[in-house]
Design a protein around this motif. Structure first.
Motif, PDB file in Angstrom:
ATOM      1  N   GLY A   1       0.829  -0.998   0.344  1.00 34.89           N
ATOM      2  CA  GLY A   1       0.033   0.214   0.358  1.00 34.89           C
ATOM      3  C   GLY A   1       1.016   1.241  -0.217  1.00 34.89           C
ATOM      4  O   GLY A   1       1.864   0.932  -0.392  1.00 34.89           O
ATOM      5  N   ALA A   2       0.169   2.489   0.666  1.00 35.26           N
ATOM      6  CA  ALA A   2       0.884   3.785   0.112  1.00 35.26           C
ATOM      7  C   ALA A   2       2.090   3.397   1.031  1.00 35.26           C
ATOM      8  O   ALA A   2       1.875   3.075   2.070  1.00 35.26           O
ATOM      9  N   SER A   3       2.916   4.375   1.124  1.00 36.63           N
ATOM     10  CA  SER A   3       3.992   5.282   1.537  1.00 36.63           C
ATOM     11  C   SER A   3       3.053   6.499   2.769  1.00 36.63           C
ATOM     12  O   SER A   3       2.982   6.401   2.485  1.00 36.63           O
ATOM     13  N   GLY A   4       4.822   6.116   3.804  1.00 37.01           N
ATOM     14  CA  GLY A   4       4.455   7.309   4.454  1.00 37.01           C
ATOM     15  C   GLY A   4       3.841   6.948   5.760  1.00 37.01           C
ATOM     16  O   GLY A   4       3.267   8.607   6.520  1.00 37.01           O
ATOM     17  N   GLY A   5       3.098   6.197   5.639  1.00 38.78           N
ATOM     18  CA  GLY A   5       2.214   5.956   6.883  1.00 38.78           C
ATOM     19  C   GLY A   5       2.951   4.818   8.095  1.00 38.78           C
ATOM     20  O   GLY A   5       4.267   4.998   8.438  1.00 38.78           O
ATOM     21  N   ARG A   6       2.065   4.978   9.314  1.00 38.83           N
ATOM     22  CA  ARG A   6       2.391   4.160  10.614  1.00 38.83           C
ATOM     23  C   ARG A   6       3.057   2.553  10.597  1.00 38.83           C
ATOM     24  O   ARG A   6       2.076   2.043   9.909  1.00 38.83           O
ATOM     25  N   LYS A   7       3.097   2.567  10.838  1.00 40.43           N
ATOM     26  CA  LYS A   7       3.107   0.775  11.455  1.00 40.43           C
ATOM     27  C   LYS A   7       2.276  -0.505  12.329  1.00 40.43           C
ATOM     28  O   LYS A   7       2.968  -1.649  11.762  1.00 40.43           O
ATOM     29  N   ALA A   8       1.859   0.457  12.664  1.00 38.44           N
ATOM     30  CA  ALA A   8       0.221  -0.084  13.901  1.00 38.44           C
ATOM     31  C   ALA A   8      -0.240  -0.856  13.282  1.00 38.44           C
ATOM     32  O   ALA A   8      -0.587  -2.941  12.915  1.00 38.44           O
ATOM     33  N   ALA A   9      -1.124  -0.921  11.900  1.00 37.65           N
ATOM     34  CA  ALA A   9      -1.773  -2.080  11.438  1.00 37.65           C
ATOM     35  C   ALA A   9      -1.149  -3.187  10.443  1.00 37.65           C
ATOM     36  O   ALA A   9      -1.798  -4.156  10.550  1.00 37.65           O
ATOM     37  N   HIS A  10       0.296  -2.526   9.535  1.00 39.57           N
ATOM     38  CA  HIS A  10       1.569  -3.881   9.569  1.00 39.57           C
ATOM     39  C   HIS A  10       1.672  -4.143  10.980  1.00 39.57           C
ATOM     40  O   HIS A  10       1.806  -5.486  10.600  1.00 39.57           O
ATOM     41  N   LEU A  11       1.750  -4.861  11.728  1.00 39.39           N
ATOM     42  CA  LEU A  11       2.131  -5.091  12.621  1.00 39.39           C
ATOM     43  C   LEU A  11       1.265  -6.524  12.966  1.00 39.39           C
ATOM     44  O   LEU A  11       1.058  -7.052  13.081  1.00 39.39           O
ATOM     45  N   ALA A  12       0.293  -5.677  12.966  1.00 36.94           N
ATOM     46  CA  ALA A  12      -1.159  -6.402  13.719  1.00 36.94           C
ATOM     47  C   ALA A  12      -1.459  -7.100  12.787  1.00 36.94           C
ATOM     48  O   ALA A  12      -1.712  -8.446  12.796  1.00 36.94           O
ATOM     49  N   ARG A  13      -1.189  -7.117  11.465  1.00 39.54           N
ATOM     50  CA  ARG A  13      -1.429  -7.957   9.622  1.00 39.54           C
ATOM     51  C   ARG A  13      -0.209  -8.819  10.231  1.00 39.54           C
ATOM     52  O   ARG A  13      -0.897 -10.252  10.024  1.00 39.54           O
ATOM     53  N   HIS A  14       1.147  -8.545  10.146  1.00 40.36           N
ATOM     54  CA  HIS A  14       2.561  -9.377  10.695  1.00 40.36           C
ATOM     55  C   HIS A  14       1.864 -10.408  11.661  1.00 40.36           C
ATOM     56  O   HIS A  14       2.374 -11.808  11.810  1.00 40.36           O
ATOM     57  N   LEU A  15       1.691 -10.010  12.937  1.00 43.52           N
ATOM     58  CA  LEU A  15       1.289 -11.129  13.874  1.00 43.52           C
ATOM     59  C   LEU A  15      -0.022 -11.451  13.716  1.00 43.52           C
ATOM     60  O   LEU A  15       0.219 -13.129  14.219  1.00 43.52           O
ATOM     61  N   THR A  16      -1.397 -11.499  13.206  1.00 46.06           N
ATOM     62  CA  THR A  16      -1.989 -12.431  12.760  1.00 46.06           C
ATOM     63  C   THR A  16      -1.555 -13.500  11.476  1.00 46.06           C
ATOM     64  O   THR A  16      -2.224 -14.892  11.683  1.00 46.06           O
ATOM     65  N   ALA A  17      -0.749 -13.108  10.823  1.00 44.37           N
ATOM     66  CA  ALA A  17      -0.400 -14.414   9.711  1.00 44.37           C
ATOM     67  C   ALA A  17       0.584 -14.830  10.515  1.00 44.37           C
ATOM     68  O   ALA A  17       1.543 -16.281  10.221  1.00 44.37           O
ATOM     69  N   LEU A  18       1.244 -14.508  11.786  1.00 44.47           N
ATOM     70  CA  LEU A  18       2.177 -15.562  12.491  1.00 44.47           C
ATOM     71  C   LEU A  18       1.396 -16.919  13.570  1.00 44.47           C
ATOM     72  O   LEU A  18       1.747 -17.736  14.074  1.00 44.47           O
ATOM     73  N   GLY A  19       0.299 -16.320  13.287  1.00 43.17           N
ATOM     74  CA  GLY A  19      -0.495 -17.188  13.962  1.00 43.17           C
ATOM     75  C   GLY A  19       0.111 -17.164  15.425  1.00 43.17           C
ATOM     76  O   GLY A  19       0.493 -16.526  16.696  1.00 43.17           O
ATOM     77  N   ALA A  20      -0.250 -18.797  15.491  1.00 43.94           N
ATOM     78  CA  ALA A  20      -0.161 -19.579  16.639  1.00 43.94           C
ATOM     79  C   ALA A  20       1.837 -19.560  16.810  1.00 43.94           C
ATOM     80  O   ALA A  20       1.727 -19.969  18.569  1.00 43.94           O
ATOM     81  N   GLU A  21       2.604 -19.171  16.622  1.00 43.39           N
ATOM     82  CA  GLU A  21       3.804 -19.290  16.131  1.00 43.39           C
ATOM     83  C   GLU A  21       4.621 -18.471  17.310  1.00 43.39           C
ATOM     84  O   GLU A  21       5.104 -18.688  17.322  1.00 43.39           O
TER      85      GLU A  21
END
Length: 218
Positions: free
Chosen positions: A136-156
């Motif tokens: 997506g677009a550049s220049g934003g904050r990390k919080a939403a990206h981190l939430a998606r990253h953690l969801t993808a990692l799941g039970a790991e």
């Protein structure tokens, strides 16, 4: 559950501040801003990036100005960054952490399609459960990206046993929003004084950051 580190890339594992400064100064020239020294940059820098440009300009950049700033920055960064290397000790820190039975992943706000080849070039992909760059677009904050990253990692991973190591206040804010610990490193985009306002541990080396990550989740 094993302790997990979410690593930041630019300014943390990847020591690219010379490229960032050169690319930023090239972008600044498009709107008449004089070049900054590294210390001036680190004192002025803010996330999200449009706020940074507002501080420099004294006003919000227009949409056309923002697009040109963004385009010029990324073009010049692509030219300069191949000369940059990893922060001191990174291969050993990553290897030792994984060898101890712990896990780690990489989350960057650098564009995903550009991030993966760089991480691959340094031979680090195998150290991580997951490597995610910005979509997506550049220049934003990390919080939403981190939430998606953690969801993808799941039970790991378990948030309470996970530490985000980065070089910006935005890294700490993202970590705390997801229930993670955070450690901030002074070798990147912010001065120590600016990092300390985040209210999380601040260190001068990644070796210290790793030691703290183990202590915080013990």
């Amino acid at each position: 559950m094993r302790t997990h580190i979410v690593w930041d890339w630019n300014g943390t594992l990847f020591h690219d501040m010379d490229a960032v400064l050169g690319a930023s100064n090239a972008a600044f020239a498009t709107i008449g801003i004089a070049p900054l020294s590294l210390e001036q940059y680190r004192e002025m820098y803010e996330i999200p990036i449009p706020v940074f440009y507002r501080r420099l300009l004294g006003r919000d950049p227009s949409q056309a100005e923002w697009e040109e700033l963004d385009d010029v920055f990324h073009l010049r960064y692509a030219e300069l960054s191949p000369a940059c290397g990893l922060t001191t000790g990174v291969p050993e820190l990553l290897s030792d952490w994984r060898a101890a039975g712990r896990s780690q992943s990489l989350l960057s706000m650098y564009e995903h399609e550009r991030l993966v080849p760089v991480v691959t070039r340094f031979g680090l992909v195998g150290e991580f459960l997951r490597v995610d760059g910005r979509t997506g677009a550049s220049g934003g904050r990390k919080a939403a990206h981190l939430a998606r990253h953690l969801t993808a990692l799941g039970a790991e991973v378990e948030p309470g046993r996970t530490v985000l190591i980065g070089d910006a206040v935005d890294d700490a804010q993202a970590a705390l929003a997801s229930g993670l610990h955070a450690v901030l490193y002074t070798g990147g985009s912010h001065t120590r004084a600016k990092l300390e306002v985040a209210g999380v541990p601040v260190v001068d080396s990644l070796a210290e950051a790793v030691e703290l990550a183990a202590e915080l989740t013990a």
